[in-house]
Design a protein around this motif. Structure first.
Motif, PDB file in Angstrom:
ATOM      1  N   TYR A 181      46.849  39.531  45.809  1.00 30.30           N
ATOM      2  CA  TYR A 181      45.639  38.972  45.204  1.00 30.30           C
ATOM      3  C   TYR A 181      44.918  40.029  44.377  1.00 30.30           C
ATOM      4  O   TYR A 181      44.412  39.740  43.282  1.00 30.30           O
ATOM      5  N   ASN A 182      44.877  41.253  44.869  1.00 28.11           N
ATOM      6  CA  ASN A 182      44.248  42.325  44.097  1.00 28.11           C
ATOM      7  C   ASN A 182      44.970  42.549  42.776  1.00 28.11           C
ATOM      8  O   ASN A 182      44.345  42.896  41.767  1.00 28.11           O
ATOM      9  N   ALA A 183      46.282  42.350  42.764  1.00 27.40           N
ATOM     10  CA  ALA A 183      47.019  42.461  41.500  1.00 27.40           C
ATOM     11  C   ALA A 183      46.509  41.427  40.500  1.00 27.40           C
ATOM     12  O   ALA A 183      46.312  41.734  39.314  1.00 27.40           O
ATOM     13  N   LEU A 184      46.266  40.207  40.972  1.00 30.97           N
ATOM     14  CA  LEU A 184      45.745  39.173  40.077  1.00 30.97           C
ATOM     15  C   LEU A 184      44.337  39.506  39.595  1.00 30.97           C
ATOM     16  O   LEU A 184      44.003  39.286  38.423  1.00 30.97           O
ATOM     17  N   THR A 185      43.498  40.018  40.484  1.00 25.93           N
ATOM     18  CA  THR A 185      42.128  40.335  40.074  1.00 25.93           C
ATOM     19  C   THR A 185      42.106  41.452  39.035  1.00 25.93           C
ATOM     20  O   THR A 185      41.154  41.553  38.255  1.00 25.93           O
ATOM     21  N   ARG A 186      43.141  42.274  39.007  1.00 26.17           N
ATOM     22  CA  ARG A 186      43.241  43.324  37.985  1.00 26.17           C
ATOM     23  C   ARG A 186      43.873  42.797  36.702  1.00 26.17           C
ATOM     24  O   ARG A 186      44.065  43.551  35.744  1.00 26.17           O
ATOM     25  N   GLY A 187      44.213  41.518  36.689  1.00 25.82           N
ATOM     26  CA  GLY A 187      44.818  40.928  35.501  1.00 25.82           C
ATOM     27  C   GLY A 187      46.314  41.098  35.416  1.00 25.82           C
ATOM     28  O   GLY A 187      46.922  40.801  34.377  1.00 25.82           O
TER      29      GLY A 187
END
Length: 252
Positions: A181-187
């Motif tokens: 999920y953190n990967a997604l929040t970083r774009g």
């Protein structure tokens, strides 16, 4: 706050997704998890029922928010991120490699091992949020499944991962979901899409049968596009289609 920092443990609940949604509407923080010993009305995608007998599976849901209270990023990719997280957790806890049937099923040996249910709410008083539910069949023997599921479902126990426990699986799932999920929040949506494509149950080049609201057709999987949608080359002269959802997907 990392996913799984706050955990609500329930002996029994109608649906962990429903319980997590209620907590989120009441202001529960990002990463809050609900895990239950059983679900009496467990839900899958498309309104299907998720068989959730007491003590035999992992039934967990997670509240995901964006930092600052804005829109949750890349909602359409959450099932893929959660599938990757569940796959990672199963490998770590049970030593079993699972494949991912787009967009939200976990499979092993051609049988369903688990599934993902992602739901979102916008405009809530406490801010936008998503709830991602993960169900994994852990300790089921064959006769623990209803008769109509015995030919199509499996469990970690049946697959040879009997050393895995619900607790070890849940701990690994929290860590892996936090990472993806953190990967997604970083774009970083490209790594999520490409990783999911590498674990597809029907990889590029596989012959598949696709069921949609418009009908059923045969074709060849051509992988995922940049937005995580399924690309299928229809059999014959049907051309190539890009799908955002399906009612069914099987090997041809």
């Amino acid at each position: 706050m990392p996913v799984g920092t706050i955990v609500h443990r329930l002996e029994s609940v109608s649906s962990t997704n429903d319980a997590a949604r209620a907590l989120a509407l009441d202001g529960a923080a990002h990463g809050t998890a609900v895990v239950a010993g059983e679900q009496t009305r467990g839900r899958g995608t498309k309104g299907r029922t998720w068989h959730s007998p007491p003590g035999l599976g992992l039934y967990a849901s997670f509240i995901l928010r964006a930092s600052g209270g804005g829109p949750v990023p890349f909602l359409h990719l959450l099932p893929l991120a959660a599938g990757l997280a569940a796959s990672d957790a199963i490998l770590a806890a049970a030593g079993i490699e699972v494949r991912l049937k787009w967009p939200n099923d976990l499979v092993h040996g051609g049988k369903k091992l688990g599934g993902i249910l992602s739901e979102s709410v916008t405009g809530a008083a406490g801010g936008d949020f998503a709830v991602v539910g993960v169900g994994v069949n852990v300790g089921h023997g064959l006769m623990d499944f209803p008769a109509d599921l015995r030919s199509s479902a499996t469990s970690l126990r049946l697959a040879g991962g009997g050393a895995a426990t619900n607790e070890s699986l849940f701990a690994g799932l929290c860590r892996a979901l936090d990472c993806w999920y953190n990967a997604l929040t970083r774009g970083a949506k490209k790594p999520v899409v490409r990783a999911f494509e590498e674990r597809l149950a029907f990889p590029p080049g596989a012959s598949i049968r696709v069921v949609t609201a418009a009908g059923t057709f045969m074709g060849t999987c051509r992988g995922l596009d940049a937005e995580g949608r399924l690309v299928v080359e229809r059999a014959g002269a049907g051309g190539t289609v890009v799908l955002e959802s399906v009612l069914g997907l099987d090997g041809a």
